[in-house]
Write an enzyme that holds these catalytic residues in place. Structure first.
Site, PDB file in Angstrom:
ATOM      1  N   ASP A 158      17.375 -88.605  16.981  1.00  0.00           N
ATOM      2  CA  ASP A 158      18.740 -88.759  16.496  1.00  0.00           C
ATOM      3  C   ASP A 158      18.981 -90.270  16.388  1.00  0.00           C
ATOM      4  O   ASP A 158      18.279 -91.063  17.034  1.00  0.00           O
ATOM      5  CB  ASP A 158      19.690 -88.113  17.516  1.00  0.00           C
TER       6      ASP A 158
ATOM      7  N   ASP B 289      22.574 -92.152  15.947  1.00  0.00           N
ATOM      8  CA  ASP B 289      23.772 -92.666  16.626  1.00  0.00           C
ATOM      9  C   ASP B 289      23.764 -92.285  18.104  1.00  0.00           C
ATOM     10  O   ASP B 289      23.822 -91.099  18.443  1.00  0.00           O
ATOM     11  CB  ASP B 289      25.043 -92.080  15.984  1.00  0.00           C
TER      12      ASP B 289
HETATM   13  C1  BG6 Z   1      26.316 -88.292  13.767  1.00  0.00           C
HETATM   14  C2  BG6 Z   1      27.341 -88.771  14.766  1.00  0.00           C
HETATM   15  O1  BG6 Z   1      25.121 -88.972  13.965  1.00  0.00           O
HETATM   16  O2  BG6 Z   1      26.770 -88.514  12.434  1.00  0.00           O
HETATM   17  C3  BG6 Z   1      28.688 -88.128  14.482  1.00  0.00           C
HETATM   18  O3  BG6 Z   1      26.923 -88.454  16.077  1.00  0.00           O
HETATM   19  C4  BG6 Z   1      29.096 -88.407  13.044  1.00  0.00           C
HETATM   20  O4  BG6 Z   1      29.637 -88.625  15.375  1.00  0.00           O
HETATM   21  C5  BG6 Z   1      28.013 -87.890  12.098  1.00  0.00           C
HETATM   22  O5  BG6 Z   1      30.339 -87.758  12.731  1.00  0.00           O
HETATM   23  C6  BG6 Z   1      28.328 -88.169  10.635  1.00  0.00           C
HETATM   24  O6  BG6 Z   1      28.290 -89.547  10.423  1.00  0.00           O
HETATM   25  P1  BG6 Z   1      28.753 -90.285   9.116  1.00  0.00           P
HETATM   26  O7  BG6 Z   1      28.220 -91.680   9.294  1.00  0.00           O
HETATM   27  O8  BG6 Z   1      28.138 -89.587   7.944  1.00  0.00           O
HETATM   28  O9  BG6 Z   1      30.250 -90.224   9.065  1.00  0.00           O
HETATM   29 MG    MG Z   2      23.869 -88.939  18.481  1.00  0.00          MG
END
Ligand code: BG6
Ligand code: MG
Length: 210
Positions: A9, A11
């Site tokens: 993963d 984030d």
């Molecule tokens: C995930 C995060 O990796 O990505 C979430 O943990 C986030 O919190 C999701 O909502 C979508 O991310 P993005 O950057 O497309 O808004």
């Molecule tokens: Mg994550």
């Protein structure tokens, strides 16, 4: 290690963008006058942007039209992207860097499996553009975690059966996605506190002891 591939993963695992997601959602919640705290933020981990917005809006007093929701999601994403511009290769910790390089040296294939549509931007900012053998992200999936789609696509891109892959996650929804895809999961952060994985690590360097 009994695995042939590792799907990370992004984030909250490779980098601390989970904190920027928190700050951007908090700002939106304040603008809307709804309560938002770390506990609620943990429910957004791994979850798509629109599904996250639904959780943020749980306490909003009136229903909103789809167009209004899209505008709010866009507003959050703009403040999130402003935070991302400040990121640089210095935001990649020495521990993450060493772990990735050591695993690669051991012959493992490495992939990203993230719900984020900002994945390409983030990888560029932290200097990991082109590093991974495969990148599966919010731009190539139709269902977000806890659906296993993003991880199954990553395994496919690596040319490995799911059971040969280990997923690394900080989110309960992500750990569930890995398990539903038939993969073992190593957890850090929030998901490790919940003991959501086969391995629940203090930090990512713990992967080297598996
Ligand atoms: C995930 C995060 O990796 O990505 C979430 O943990 C986030 O919190 C999701 O909502 C979508 O991310 P993005 O950057 O497309 O808004
Ligand atoms: Mg994550």
């Amino acid at each position: 290690m009994k695995y042939r591939g590792i799907i990370f993963d992004l984030d909250g695992v490779i980098c601390s963008t989970d904190e920027y997601h928190y700050q951007a959602w908090k700002k939106l919640a304040e603008d809307l006058g709804v309560a938002f705290d770390r506990e609620k933020n943990n429910r957004l981990r791994g979850v798509s942007r629109m599904a996250s917005l639904e959780i943020v809006l749980e306490d909003y007093p009136e229903p909103l039209a789809e167009a209004e929701k899209l505008a709010l999601a866009e507003q959050k994403n703009e403040s999130y992207k402003a935070l991302l511009t400040k990121m640089s290769p210095a935001d990649l910790s020495q521990e993450v860097k060493n772990t990735l390089l050591t695993l690669r040296k051991q012959g493992l294939k490495l992939a990203i499996g993230s719900s984020s549509r900002n994945t390409p931007t983030i990888l560029r900012q932290i200097g990991l553009d082109g590093f991974f053998d495969a990148v599966s992200d919010g731009n190539n999936i139709t269902k977000s975690k806890p659906d296993p789609e993003v991880f199954l696509k990553a395994a496919q891109m690596l040319n490995l059966p799911p059971e040969d892959c280990l997923v690394v996650e900080d989110a309960a929804a992500g750990a569930e996605a890995g398990h539903r895809g038939g993969m073992d999961v190593a957890c850090v952060g929030d998901a490790a506190r919940l003991k959501a994985g086969e391995y629940n690590l203090d930090s990512i360097g713990g992967l080297l002891s598996i």
